[in-house]
Design an enzyme around this catalytic site. Sequence first.
Site, short mmCIF file in Angstrom:
data_model
loop_
_atom_site.label_atom_id
_atom_site.label_comp_id
_atom_site.label_asym_id
_atom_site.label_seq_id
_atom_site.Cartn_x
_atom_site.Cartn_y
_atom_site.Cartn_z
CD GLN A 296 9.00 -7.01 -7.26
OE1 GLN A 296 9.26 -7.82 -6.38
NE2 GLN A 296 7.77 -6.82 -7.69
CG HIS B 134 -1.91 -1.10 1.23
ND1 HIS B 134 -1.58 -2.38 1.61
CD2 HIS B 134 -3.21 -1.14 0.88
CE1 HIS B 134 -2.65 -3.15 1.50
NE2 HIS B 134 -3.65 -2.43 1.04
CG ASP C 232 -5.14 -9.14 -4.85
OD1 ASP C 232 -4.39 -9.71 -4.03
OD2 ASP C 232 -4.78 -8.15 -5.51
CD GLN C 233 -1.11 -13.01 -3.51
OE1 GLN C 233 -0.83 -14.18 -3.33
NE2 GLN C 233 -0.78 -12.06 -2.64
CG ASN D 123 1.72 -2.72 -5.42
OD1 ASN D 123 1.49 -1.60 -5.88
ND2 ASN D 123 1.17 -3.15 -4.30
CB SER D 124 4.53 -8.30 -7.95
OG SER D 124 5.15 -8.05 -6.72
CD GLU E 107 6.25 -3.05 -8.46
OE1 GLU E 107 5.94 -2.25 -7.57
OE2 GLU E 107 6.85 -4.13 -8.21
N1 UDP Z 1 9.14 -5.43 -3.37
C1 UDP Z 1 10.43 -4.95 -3.43
N2 UDP Z 1 11.44 -5.81 -3.20
C2 UDP Z 1 11.27 -7.12 -2.93
C3 UDP Z 1 9.94 -7.62 -2.87
C4 UDP Z 1 8.90 -6.74 -3.11
O1 UDP Z 1 10.66 -3.78 -3.70
O2 UDP Z 1 12.26 -7.82 -2.71
C5 UDP Z 1 8.02 -4.49 -3.61
C6 UDP Z 1 7.40 -4.71 -4.96
O3 UDP Z 1 8.07 -3.96 -5.94
C7 UDP Z 1 5.96 -4.27 -4.75
C8 UDP Z 1 5.72 -4.51 -3.27
O4 UDP Z 1 7.00 -4.71 -2.66
O5 UDP Z 1 5.81 -2.90 -5.05
C9 UDP Z 1 4.90 -5.76 -3.00
O6 UDP Z 1 3.58 -5.53 -3.34
P1 UDP Z 1 2.65 -6.64 -3.98
O7 UDP Z 1 1.31 -6.04 -4.17
O8 UDP Z 1 3.28 -7.23 -5.18
O9 UDP Z 1 2.62 -7.81 -2.90
P2 UDP Z 1 2.36 -7.86 -1.32
O10 UDP Z 1 3.67 -7.64 -0.67
O11 UDP Z 1 1.35 -6.80 -0.97
O12 UDP Z 1 1.86 -9.25 -1.13
#
Ligand code: UDP
Length: 478
Positions: A338, A19, A377-378, A357-358, A361
Site C-alpha cells: 500500500q 499492528h 476508531d474509523q 495506518n491507512s 500513510e
Molecule cells: N495494507 C497493505 N496492502 C493492502 C491493504 C492494506 O499493505 O492491500 C496495509 C496498509 O498499508 C496498512 C495496513 O495494511 O498499513 C492496514 O492497517 P489499517 O490501520 O489501515 O487498517 P486495518 O487493516 O487495521 O483495518
Amino acid sequence: MTGHMKTKILIVAYPTQGHINPSLRFANRLVKLNVDVTYCTSVSVIRRIDIQSTHHGLTFVPFSDGNDNGIQPTTIWQQFFLDFSTNGASAVAEIISSAATAGQPFDHVVYSSGVPWAAKVANAHGLESSLLWCQAAIVLNIYYYYFNGYQDLISCNNNNPTFPIDLPGLPSLTIADLPSFMLPSCLKEHKFILEFMKDHVDVLKISPRILVNTFDELEVEAMKAIEKLVVLPVGPLVPSEFLDGNGLSYDSIGCDLFEKPVEDYIKWLNAKQKSSVVYVSFGSLATLSIEQVEEMASGLVESGRPFLWVIRDGDQVGKLSKIEELKKQGMIVSWCSQVEVLTHEAIGCFVMHGGWNSTVEALVAGVPTVVFSQWSDQAINAKMIEDVWKTGVKVKRREGDGMVERKEIKRCVQMVMEDEEMRRNAEKWRELARQALGNGGSSAVNLQAFVDDVQDKTIIYKNGQDEHVKKGFESQES
Ligand code: UDP
C-alpha cells in the site's frame, strides 16, 4: 541500563496487519538508533518475514498463540484475543527470564495496542514498559475518559448519534464519532473489545508512557489533553524507503500477512498519468457486503477514472456482475504494497475505510481521501480528515440500511479528485509529516528522548508543541 552494553528493548506486537506494520516500522527506527531490538509475536506472523534479510540488531522471537495459521474467515475474535493473551503472557515471561539468565537482560518492554497484559508481565519481572498505541492519540483519550468518569454519560445517550460529548481538552464530539464498541450498533461478537480496552487503560497506571503513531502538529490537542499520561508522538510510522530526503532512507523489514498478487500493478500504474488513478482499499480486516461491493463497482465505473482496487475476498470478485467492464477501466488485486502504491505519482485519491495506518500513510503520501468508515476508531479518523486536516470527505450513507450508493461514490471521487484546496492541504500535511521525522523534527526528537530515557539520561521531548525537559519519566499516579 546494563553497563556499557547496547540498550535492549523487547517489542511485543499484536498479530494483525494494522499492528504489525507500525510496530515493525518502530522496531526498524530503534535499530537505526543503535538499539538492540527483539521483536516478539505469533508464529503466524514471524514465519512470513524473510529472516535471512534482517539487519544486525533486530532479532525475531516467535511464539505459538494457538492459532498458527493466523486469522481465518472462521476466527472467533474473542477466542483469538484470549488465546493470544494466555499463550503470549507465558511466552513473554519466559523470553524475559531467559534473557536475564543468559546475562543479557532487557532494559525495557514496548507493547503494541492489543497487548495490555505485556505491561503486567514486564512489571512482574521488574521491567518498565511503554505502550505503542497504533491508533490516533485522540482515540486513546476517548477510551481513557470513558473508563474515568464518562461511561454513564456515553452509555445513557449512545442511541442518539448527534448527542454532544465534550471531553476535557478535546474538540467537540458527538456519539457518532466514538469508537464503535461504545455504541449499540456494535456487533455482539465485538463487545468484549471494550473490556479489553479497559485493561489497556488500567495498565497505564503501571506504564503511563505512550508512544503514538502520530505527530505533534497532527493532534496538538489530544497530545496534551490528559496530564497524567505521558504521550510521545513518534510517527508517522511508515517504511523509511518511501520518505525521500532527510537522510532517513535505510532498508527496513516489512511483513505482509497476505500473499502478493500475481498482477504487476506497479507496471500498470507506471503507464498512467500523474494523479489520475483512484486507489480503493479497506485495510486488512473489513469486508463489504456483496451488495456494497456492487455499488462501489458501479460508482467507480461511472466515475470514468482508472482505479486500482484491493478486494481480499476472491469469491466476491468472482460474483461481480460488471467484471469485464471493471477490468477494462481498472485493476483488481487481492493485496498490494500500500505505501508503495500511495506514494506512486499516478495515484490521485484513496477511497478507504479510515483505518489509522491507512490514514497516516495517505497523509505521508499527500493523497486526498474519500472515507467510508466501517467500525472501531474509523468514524473519528474520518471526522478529523474532513473537519480538521481537510484532506478528504466522508461518504454519506443511505437512510435505513446504511448503504453507500453508486452516485455517492461517484460524487465523492469526483470532488476529491478535483478539489484544489484539498490537494494543497494534503501536500501541506505531507511536508509536516516529513519535517516531524527529519533532523530536529518533533518525532525524531521524541524517539531519541525515549531511547535516552530507557538509558536513564536527562531527556527532552516535544509534545503539543511545547518542549519539556524531564529527568526520566517518573511513574505517575493515575
Ligand atoms: N495494507 C497493505 N496492502 C493492502 C491493504 C492494506 O499493505 O492491500 C496495509 C496498509 O498499508 C496498512 C495496513 O495494511 O498499513 C492496514 O492497517 P489499517 O490501520 O489501515 O487498517 P486495518 O487493516 O487495521 O483495518
